[in-house]
Design an enzyme around this catalytic site. Structure first.
Site, PDB file in Angstrom:
ATOM      1  N   CYS A  61       0.837  -1.214   0.000  1.00 21.52           N
ATOM      2  CA  CYS A  61       0.000   0.000   0.000  1.00 21.52           C
ATOM      3  C   CYS A  61       0.860   1.248   0.000  1.00 21.52           C
ATOM      4  CB  CYS A  61      -0.915   0.027   1.218  1.00 21.52           C
ATOM      5  SG  CYS A  61      -1.601  -1.563   1.632  1.00 21.52           S
ATOM      6  N   HIS A 121      -9.172   4.294  -0.596  1.00 21.49           N
ATOM      7  CA  HIS A 121      -7.824   3.727  -0.525  1.00 21.49           C
ATOM      8  C   HIS A 121      -7.590   2.754  -1.680  1.00 21.49           C
ATOM      9  CE1 HIS A 121      -4.120   2.239   0.962  1.00 21.49           C
ATOM     10  NE2 HIS A 121      -4.565   1.290   1.766  1.00 21.49           N
TER      11      HIS A 121
END
Ligand SMILES: [Zn+2]
Lengths: 387, 134
Positions: A83, A334
């Site tokens: 991420c 996200h």
């Protein structure tokens, strides 16, 4: 070392882009940033992406995107740090300019996550963890954060409801961001009552995945000054990267993000500022526990005190340290490998005075922190407002 | 699918074989041949007792592909009595509510299956420690 400036930004709204392919999503953001900067030629392109292989059956994104934004022939490659891929790509682009290897480059964070079945996406995200010793035991990415949160709540004697402020502030700020996935406010009561995903983490602790792409154009001082754009260049005052054990069970201290401390302290030193000089902090609120741990490791709260900042108004737009000013991961969304570049794009909006209804009064310093996995790769950038 | 990967892990999955650092004495699981504490080579094998306590836990409701049939299930960080922490599922809980500090012991259980024709992956899980049978 040469100075590096952000000369242009581009982004697409985070959401479900069924009508747009992976490559076109990325191209939109890059072309938007090139137009913003007033450039038609790049020396290189760095693509932050985590899951295009398992979720889109497409790798080799550097060459693909370079070609589809009219830059066939240039250096281009994908950068992966789970991420944290977006900020990792930014760091590579930064290194190219700082070192003098390039004068102007593009950086794009890109992820397309909504085409797969939920359990497949969940399994793909678990690749950020230790495959043999975490993921094989059925541990999801959410569960890893839940293990951190449960221990935090017991060790520091706080309740799940104490974390509500992180989600409430993020959603309040997302309302005014046209690029945010969630544009509705939530209440602390809704936070507490939301369904459990992995105890104690509820639906409203967790940031939503989505499709997204955000891009910046980086340039050296001379090149940035000569660009045909009215946009004032924003200086990257610091760029720092640190790692920790991949598996959370291997951390020497489960409740301290060592890589966040290392990279933020390196960044403060490079920028020549102290934590209190920051006017905003785009932190990695993938889960509310991550926001609390990040605030502690970066020097804004003692151990166990991060969660208090969600309760006393510190992190709101009119507080001492606004976070997630355009919604953060929680409300903007996200799209994992894209997130780190969204954070930086949003700080540029704030520092240029282009943040619309969420504009902070004359911010000078903004910090972005992008976290890969549950804290194993942490990348911190500090941006300085134009003179 | 991944047969050799699972086969390679048999000493860890079935017997908790790790290592001990002969420089600083720290016990290491899983084995990595380099001591995480002092960075010196550490290749002496060490078999853990399988006893420990729950350091943290979470009950998973949204399972990843391959684990959906088992949900909800409880995963935990287990701190072994010899020092290292590992990640595993809790099993045989019955009416017992898991809690941090609860003594647990290792058992061998099915981790997952890969369809009707696929392989069955076994490995360690942890159950509430039974009273010592003297
Ligand atoms: Zn050692």
């Amino acid at each position: 070392m040469r100075d590096v400036f952000i000369a242009g930004i581009g982004q697409v709204p985070v959401g479900e882009h069924w009508e747009t392919s992976l490559r076109h999503l990325g191209a939109k953001a890059i072309l938007g940033a090139m137009e913003d900067a007033g450039v038609d030629r790049l020396d290189g392109l760095y693509v932050g992406n985590m899951l295009s292989g398992p979720l889109n059956q497409q790798e080799h994104l550097g060459a693909l995107l370079a070609d589809f934004v009219g830059q066939r022939g240039i250096e281009a490659l994908k950068v992966e740090a789970a991420c944290g891929s977006g900020a990792a790509a930014l760091r590579v682009g930064y290194a190219m300019i700082v070192s003098g290897l390039a004068e102007i480059v593009g950086v794009v964070g890109l992820e397309k996550m909504t085409e797969s079945r939920g359990p497949e996406t969940t399994a793909a995200l678990a690749m950020a963890a230790d495959g043999d010793y975490e993921a094989d035991h059925g541990v999801t990415f959410v569960a890893l954060n839940a293990l951190l949160m449960n221990r935090y709540m017991v060790e520091h004697e706080v309740s799940h409801a104490d974390f509500a402020g992180f989600a409430v502030v993020a959603h309040a700020n997302g309302v005014n961001n046209p690029n945010a996935m969630f544009r509705r406010p939530i209440t602390a009561e809704q936070f507490v009552r939301s369904g459990v995903v992995a105890s104690p983490i509820g639906m409203l602790d967790a940031s939503p995945i989505g499709d997204g792409a955000a891009a910046v154009i980086l340039a050296s001082r001379d090149v940035a000054r000569a660009l045909k754009t009215s946009r004032p260049p924003v200086r990257i005052a610091a760029s720092a990267f640190a790692t920790d054990a991949l598996a959370i069970h291997d951390r020497s201290d489960l409740l301290f993000l060592d890589a966040a401390a290392r990279s933020s302290h390196k960044a403060y030193e490079q920028a020549g500022i102290r934590p209190n000089d920051l006017d905003l902090f785009e932190l990695h609120d993938a889960f509310s526990i991550m926001a609390a741990l990040s605030l502690e490791a970066c020097g804004f709260a003692p151990r166990g005190g991060g969660v208090r900042l969600a309760q006393d108004g510190t992190i709101a737009l009119d507080g001492r340290l606004p976070i997630s000013t355009m919604g953060g991961l929680k409300a903007r969304g996200h799209p994992v490998g894209a997130t780190g570049v969204y954070q930086v794009v949003e700080i540029v909006q704030q520092l240029r005075g282009d943040a619309g209804r969420n504009q902070l009064p004359n911010p000078l310093w903004g910090m972005a922190q992008n976290i890969g996995g549950s804290g194993a790769s942490i990348i911190t950038h500090i941006l300085q407002a134009p003179e | 699918m991944e047969l050799s990967r699972h086969w390679r892990l048999q000493n860890q999955r079935y017997r908790l074989v790790g290592e001990v650092c002969d420089t600083c004495g720290v016990k290491i699981f899983p084995p990595r041949d380099i001591c995480p504490e002092c960075s010196k080579p550490a290749q002496e094998l060490y078999t853990f007792s399988g006893r420990g306590e729950v350091y943290s836990f979470s009950t998973v409701y949204n399972a990843p592909a391959g684990y959906e049939e088992y949900a909800p299930y409880t995963v935990a960080l287990v701190k072994l009595v010899e020092g290292p922490v590992l990640t595993a599922q809790l099993t045989d809980l019955g009416e017992t509510e898991p809690e941090i500090g609860m003594p647990v012991e290792m058992v061998t259980r099915q981790l997952r299956t890969e369809g009707d024709q696929g392989m069955i992956v076994y490995g360690y899980k942890f159950r509430p420690a039974l009273a010592a049978a003297v």
